[in-house]
Design a protein around this motif. Structure first.
Motif, PDB file in Angstrom:
ATOM      1  N   ALA A 164       0.609  -1.227   0.056  1.00  0.00           N
ATOM      2  CA  ALA A 164      -0.188  -0.009  -0.145  1.00  0.00           C
ATOM      3  C   ALA A 164       0.742   1.453   0.205  1.00  0.00           C
ATOM      4  CB  ALA A 164      -1.028   0.155   1.051  1.00  0.00           C
ATOM      5  N   ALA A 165       2.035   1.189   0.357  1.00  0.00           N
ATOM      6  CA  ALA A 165       3.134   1.868   0.350  1.00  0.00           C
ATOM      7  C   ALA A 165       3.044   2.855  -0.508  1.00  0.00           C
ATOM      8  CB  ALA A 165       4.242   1.507   0.931  1.00  0.00           C
ATOM      9  N   PRO A 166       2.538   4.631  -0.656  1.00  0.00           N
ATOM     10  CA  PRO A 166       3.036   5.591   0.701  1.00  0.00           C
ATOM     11  C   PRO A 166       1.544   5.272   1.932  1.00  0.00           C
ATOM     12  CG  PRO A 166       3.026   6.968  -1.092  1.00  0.00           C
ATOM     13  CD  PRO A 166       2.735   5.399  -1.773  1.00  0.00           C
ATOM     14  N   ARG A 167       0.764   5.046   1.198  1.00  0.00           N
ATOM     15  CA  ARG A 167      -0.913   5.093   1.415  1.00  0.00           C
ATOM     16  C   ARG A 167      -0.813   4.422   3.473  1.00  0.00           C
ATOM     17  NH1 ARG A 167      -1.535   3.380  -3.748  1.00  0.00           N
ATOM     18  NH2 ARG A 167      -2.198   1.071  -2.788  1.00  0.00           N
ATOM     19  N   TYR A 221      -1.155   2.436   9.607  1.00  0.00           N
ATOM     20  CA  TYR A 221       0.414   2.242   9.327  1.00  0.00           C
ATOM     21  C   TYR A 221       0.393   2.211   8.128  1.00  0.00           C
ATOM     22  CZ  TYR A 221      -0.080  -0.151  14.317  1.00  0.00           C
ATOM     23  OH  TYR A 221       0.192  -1.021  15.345  1.00  0.00           O
ATOM     24  N   LYS A 222       1.642   3.239   7.993  1.00  0.00           N
ATOM     25  CA  LYS A 222       2.295   3.229   6.641  1.00  0.00           C
ATOM     26  C   LYS A 222       3.592   3.594   6.387  1.00  0.00           C
ATOM     27  CE  LYS A 222       2.342   8.165   6.657  1.00  0.00           C
ATOM     28  NZ  LYS A 222       1.925   9.555   5.702  1.00  0.00           N
ATOM     29  N   LEU A 223       4.052   3.123   5.187  1.00  0.00           N
ATOM     30  CA  LEU A 223       5.668   2.748   5.272  1.00  0.00           C
ATOM     31  C   LEU A 223       6.269   4.107   4.825  1.00  0.00           C
ATOM     32  CD1 LEU A 223       8.137   0.872   5.331  1.00  0.00           C
ATOM     33  CD2 LEU A 223       7.280  -0.208   2.936  1.00  0.00           C
ATOM     34  N   ASP A 224       6.732   4.936   4.940  1.00  0.00           N
ATOM     35  CA  ASP A 224       6.940   6.512   4.642  1.00  0.00           C
ATOM     36  C   ASP A 224       8.148   6.613   5.532  1.00  0.00           C
ATOM     37  OD1 ASP A 224       6.795   8.335   2.690  1.00  0.00           O
ATOM     38  OD2 ASP A 224       5.182   9.334   4.505  1.00  0.00           O
ATOM     39  N   PRO A 225       9.346   7.025   5.330  1.00  0.00           N
ATOM     40  CA  PRO A 225      10.743   7.236   5.184  1.00  0.00           C
ATOM     41  C   PRO A 225      10.476   8.211   5.779  1.00  0.00           C
ATOM     42  CG  PRO A 225      11.043   6.819   2.951  1.00  0.00           C
ATOM     43  CD  PRO A 225      10.109   6.784   3.013  1.00  0.00           C
ATOM     44  N   GLU A 226      11.597   8.345   6.132  1.00  0.00           N
ATOM     45  CA  GLU A 226      11.922  10.364   6.881  1.00  0.00           C
ATOM     46  C   GLU A 226      12.229  11.110   6.793  1.00  0.00           C
ATOM     47  OE1 GLU A 226      12.829  11.870  11.013  1.00  0.00           O
ATOM     48  OE2 GLU A 226      14.115  10.681  10.547  1.00  0.00           O
TER      49      GLU A 226
END
Length: 256
Positions: A164-167, A221-226
């Protein structure tokens, strides 16, 4: 991985269940009621769970009914022999794939993975997100070029977030994908525990120390780097150059 299986022939059902189980699938056998009771098993957030239909006289109408009900799950038809016209009718009715036996569990997994990643907008078999390379073929992800070892549960959870990233992915979607209709379902707090473990592993391997997985309170949750802003980068660079002045130090220096 959970999969709904419709096989009306008892002589074939047992063997197919065993074959899927040997390939690390978790098949849920369904009957005709599956198509006649408001499709409550496929409603809601469980859109990633595939449906495997063994060919029968009602295959096309079953597919059409599922799609008309709003079902977005991957639907695959399994045939005993090649039949181009029947396959075309099934695909036109809304099936995602039409497969001829013999079929291995690994091939089925690859076909389902391809359907799922296209559904989520990923054309390739992997994506790069920050320091992470996520694969959609069952492999563990890489962090900064090194493989990150995950347990089976951890990998199932991570792949739901990566697809789903970055959703944002809700906890209910993750829970359903991992535990589905298992009789010994744990409390949903177990997802938080697994997420914490995955974040820690990423954090330890990432050169930036970034866990990459963000908790969106009340949403999932989401996969989203800083993302470090240019101002923050300049401040960090300035701080690295600065020398603290103390009395008696003739070199009163540093970037000002």
């Amino acid at each position: 991985m959970h999969i709904y299986l419709y096989e009306p022939r008892a002589t074939r059902l047992k063997g197919l269940l065993e074959e899927l189980g040997d390939a690390a699938w978790d098949p849920v056998s369904v009957s005709d009621d599956f198509f006649d009771r408001e499709f409550d098993l496929v409603e809601g957030d469980s859109t990633d769970r595939p449906i495997l239909l063994a060919e029968n006289s009602e295959t096309v109408s079953q597919i059409a009914s599922l799609r008309q009900s709003g079902c977005r799950n991957p639907i695959l038809v399994l045939r005993d022999e090649r039949d181009p016209e029947a396959a075309m009718a099934a695909l036109d009715a809304g099936a995602d794939d039409d497969i001829v036996r013999p079929l291995t569990g690994l091939e089925l997994r690859a076909r389902v993975n391809a359907i799922k990643r296209r559904f989520h907008g990923h054309a390739a078999g992997s994506i790069q997100i920050g320091d992470i390379t996520a694969y959609f073929d069952g492999r563990d992800p890489d962090v900064a070029g090194e493989p990150m070892k995950l347990s089976q549960r951890e990998l199932a959870i991570f792949q739901q977030i990566a697809l789903a990233a970055p959703r944002i992915v809700s906890k209910s979607v993750i829970y359903d994908a991992v535990y589905g209709m298992a009789e010994d379902q744990p409390f949903d707090k177990v997802i938080d525990v697994y997420i914490c473990r995955i974040r820690k592993k990423i954090e330890e391997m990432s050169p930036s120390g970034d866990p990459h997985i963000r908790t969106m309170r009340g949403r999932g949750y989401k996969l989203d780097p800083e993302v470090v802003s240019l101002a923050d980068q300049r401040e960090a660079a300035t701080g690295a150059m600065r020398v603290t002045y103390t009395p008696g130090n003739s070199a009163a220096l540093g970037a000002r």
